[in-house]
Design a protein around this motif. Structure first.
Motif, PDB file in Angstrom:
ATOM      1  N   HIS A   1      31.913 -40.662  27.351  1.00 41.48           N
ATOM      2  CA  HIS A   1      32.917 -40.376  26.322  1.00 41.48           C
ATOM      3  C   HIS A   1      32.852 -38.920  25.862  1.00 41.48           C
ATOM      4  O   HIS A   1      33.886 -38.262  25.702  1.00 41.48           O
ATOM      5  N   TYR A   2      31.643 -38.393  25.655  1.00 40.83           N
ATOM      6  CA  TYR A   2      31.480 -37.064  25.066  1.00 40.83           C
ATOM      7  C   TYR A   2      31.461 -35.920  26.079  1.00 40.83           C
ATOM      8  O   TYR A   2      31.742 -34.776  25.724  1.00 40.83           O
ATOM      9  N   PHE A   3      31.109 -36.203  27.330  1.00 39.67           N
ATOM     10  CA  PHE A   3      30.946 -35.140  28.317  1.00 39.67           C
ATOM     11  C   PHE A   3      32.020 -35.232  29.405  1.00 39.67           C
ATOM     12  O   PHE A   3      32.682 -36.264  29.559  1.00 39.67           O
ATOM     13  N   GLU A   4      32.143 -34.146  30.167  1.00 41.66           N
ATOM     14  CA  GLU A   4      33.066 -34.132  31.303  1.00 41.66           C
ATOM     15  C   GLU A   4      32.558 -35.063  32.403  1.00 41.66           C
ATOM     16  O   GLU A   4      31.355 -35.370  32.467  1.00 41.66           O
ATOM     17  N   SER A   5      33.468 -35.483  33.289  1.00 36.83           N
ATOM     18  CA  SER A   5      33.128 -36.457  34.337  1.00 36.83           C
ATOM     19  C   SER A   5      31.984 -35.976  35.225  1.00 36.83           C
ATOM     20  O   SER A   5      31.131 -36.764  35.637  1.00 36.83           O
TER      21      SER A   5
ATOM     22  N   VAL B   1      25.102 -40.386  18.992  1.00 35.11           N
ATOM     23  CA  VAL B   1      26.425 -40.070  18.427  1.00 35.11           C
ATOM     24  C   VAL B   1      26.380 -38.754  17.650  1.00 35.11           C
ATOM     25  O   VAL B   1      27.289 -37.919  17.738  1.00 35.11           O
ATOM     26  N   PHE B   2      25.308 -38.542  16.881  1.00 39.16           N
ATOM     27  CA  PHE B   2      25.209 -37.351  16.034  1.00 39.16           C
ATOM     28  C   PHE B   2      24.576 -36.145  16.723  1.00 39.16           C
ATOM     29  O   PHE B   2      24.806 -35.003  16.321  1.00 39.16           O
ATOM     30  N   TYR B   3      23.773 -36.411  17.755  1.00 38.30           N
ATOM     31  CA  TYR B   3      23.076 -35.314  18.445  1.00 38.30           C
ATOM     32  C   TYR B   3      23.326 -35.392  19.952  1.00 38.30           C
ATOM     33  O   TYR B   3      22.596 -36.067  20.678  1.00 38.30           O
ATOM     34  N   HIS B   4      24.352 -34.706  20.415  1.00 39.54           N
ATOM     35  CA  HIS B   4      24.692 -34.722  21.840  1.00 39.54           C
ATOM     36  C   HIS B   4      25.228 -33.357  22.282  1.00 39.54           C
ATOM     37  O   HIS B   4      26.203 -33.262  23.029  1.00 39.54           O
ATOM     38  N   ASP B   5      24.553 -32.299  21.834  1.00 39.51           N
ATOM     39  CA  ASP B   5      24.985 -30.951  22.220  1.00 39.51           C
ATOM     40  C   ASP B   5      24.849 -30.729  23.725  1.00 39.51           C
ATOM     41  O   ASP B   5      25.626 -29.981  24.324  1.00 39.51           O
ATOM     42  N   ASN B   6      23.834 -31.372  24.320  1.00 32.83           N
ATOM     43  CA  ASN B   6      23.640 -31.289  25.767  1.00 32.83           C
ATOM     44  C   ASN B   6      22.914 -32.552  26.234  1.00 32.83           C
ATOM     45  O   ASN B   6      22.482 -33.365  25.416  1.00 32.83           O
ATOM     46  N   LEU B   7      22.767 -32.701  27.534  1.00 34.23           N
ATOM     47  CA  LEU B   7      22.161 -33.917  28.080  1.00 34.23           C
ATOM     48  C   LEU B   7      20.682 -34.032  27.730  1.00 34.23           C
ATOM     49  O   LEU B   7      20.168 -35.142  27.529  1.00 34.23           O
ATOM     50  N   GLU B   8      19.993 -32.904  27.614  1.00 31.02           N
ATOM     51  CA  GLU B   8      18.580 -32.950  27.236  1.00 31.02           C
ATOM     52  C   GLU B   8      18.406 -33.525  25.833  1.00 31.02           C
ATOM     53  O   GLU B   8      17.489 -34.305  25.568  1.00 31.02           O
ATOM     54  N   GLN B   9      19.312 -33.179  24.937  1.00 31.12           N
ATOM     55  CA  GLN B   9      19.245 -33.705  23.574  1.00 31.12           C
ATOM     56  C   GLN B   9      19.493 -35.208  23.556  1.00 31.12           C
ATOM     57  O   GLN B   9      18.854 -35.941  22.790  1.00 31.12           O
TER      58      GLN B   9
END
Length: 419
Positions: free
Chosen positions: A244-248, A378-386
């Motif tokens: 939902h939050y990131f590109e395919s 939901v609140f912390y998804h700046d990047n995949l590592e997070q």
């Protein structure tokens, strides 16, 4: 030659044969996902991962019926068992039909939410849902009665048919659409039904169960349903939220990471299948059950250590062998994700153990931390590592509290025994 001779002379127990069968099934399912990842590439694999995740979500919901059936197949006999199993089959079918219709009706909405290329795959998938629920009740009877040969056949039939049909269409006919994945899943539900005891399934009105038994079944069903809901949240929310939050492309990379890291959970599931009927039977006979828990926790902890170490030392080699160079960006996160799933797998053994003993608190604990994991992502998804870090935090807290609860219960039991 000596090893072969010793294997021939040593007779394997049904439980050992089932474990070997489950390893083969998990290996086949893993191969299915790996080939899809390689053939489709990260972007298309992201769509396939959504459908595979839907299958896992469905399996957790249907597992409620399987575990209820397994437990009371141990406790009930003769006419009582016949009435019980007929009732469960009917309820499972109607629940499956309702969920299947919902998926078909809202297929377009699901396409929009998860950014998939087509809604057709959800329509095809929805048509197979009632079959999956019947299949789960059928498996529950085999699990409870310890008919591990029949139980193995149902899992092998499902895995092999999905693998051969899906890859046959993709590789032979060169059709690479999400609908193909859905068709393979639908056909696998049909094969997974066998061997099926058709006499146990009937729409005729069965004899009502006594109020005491009905209450027992209802309480365990609700408890199990709640726990399986927490399993859905913990095990699948990350993939769906990432989609939902990131590109395919990034979602496809993450799906490959999740698939490799979750091998610990898939192995742990094999021990859960053996744990529940064993604990219920020991409790029924008035014997101690903690030794079973220690045995399986030890197995999972040992396997987890080896997998995490391998992911830490050889991440690029593992990803390159399993998925290919296009997924290598996930190498630094592999061992971290494996730690999160390892902690979840060990926590899961504790929760299923107490579920078998009708104790509710560990189930509620899992529910709380399942929601915590989802909220953190939901609140912390700046990047995949997070995203991975949030899961490690939630699962570490869950494992610590589950172990703490076990210690408190053990002390309480010792005090009761001294009185």
């Amino acid at each position: 030659m000596q090893l072969l001779a010793s294997l021939k002379t040593r007779k394997l127990t049904p439980e050992q044969l089932f474990m070997i069968s489950v390893l083969a099934v998990n290996g086949g399912n893993y191969l299915y996902n790996l080939i899809l990842g390689r053939v489709l590439g990260p972007t298309q694999f992201a769509d396939a991962a959504v459908l595979i995740t839907f299958l896992l979500v469905l399996s957790f919901i249907a597992m409620t019926f399987q575990l209820v059936t397994a437990k009371f197949s141990v406790l009930f006999e003769n006419e009582l068992f016949k009435n019980f199993i007929a009732k469960v089959y009917k309820q499972a079918f109607w629940v499956g039909l309702f969920l299947g219709i919902l998926i078909v009706v809202f297929a377009s909405n699901l396409q929009a939410v998860f950014n998939t290329t087509s809604s057709t795959m959800f329509v095809i998938f929805g048509c197979g849902v009632p079959l999956y629920f019947l299949m789960s009740v059928n498996r529950g009877t085999f699990q409870g009665k310890k008919a591990y040969k029949s139980l193995s056949i149902t899992y092998q039939g499902e895995m092999l048919s999905r693998l051969l049909v899906t890859l046959g269409i993709i590789l032979v006919l060169n059709i690479k659409t999400s609908a193909v994945i859905a068709i393979g899943i639908l056909i696998s539900f049909v094969f997974g039904l066998f061997p099926f005891k058709a006499k146990q399934f009937s729409f005729k009105k069965s004899e009502p169960l006594e109020a005491t038994y009905s209450r027992q079944i209802k309480n365990f069903f609700l408890l199990t349903a709640f726990y399986e809901l927490t399993q859905i949240i913990i095990n699948n929310s990350d993939i769906l939220l990432v989609k939902h939050y990131f590109e395919s492309y990034e979602a496809g990379l993450y799906a490959s990471l999740a698939l490799i890291g979750r091998i610990v959970y898939f192995i742990a599931w094999m021990f859960v299948m053996l744990l529940l009927p064993a604990v219920v039977e020991l409790k029924k006979e008035g014997k101690e059950t903690a030794s079973i828990l220690f045995k399986y926790v030890g197995y999972i902890a040992g396997i987890s250590f080896i997998i995490v170490l391998g992911c830490l030392l050889l991440p690029e080699l593992i990803i390159n062998i399993l998925f290919g160079e296009q997924y290598l960006a996930m190498a630094p996160l592999l061992w971290k994700y494996a730690i999160a799933t390892s902690m979840f797998a060990i926590s899961n053994i504790f929760a299923y153990y107490y579920l078998s003993l009708d104790k509710y608190i560990p189930v509620i604990i899992s529910g709380v931390f399942g929601m915590l994991q989802m909220l953190l992502v939901v609140f912390y998804h700046d990047n995949l590592e997070q995203v991975v870090l949030m899961q490690i935090i939630a699962m570490a807290l869950l494992l610590v509290i589950q172990i703490g609860f076990f210690k408190l219960e053990t002390r309480k039991q010792k005090r009761l025994n001294l009185k």
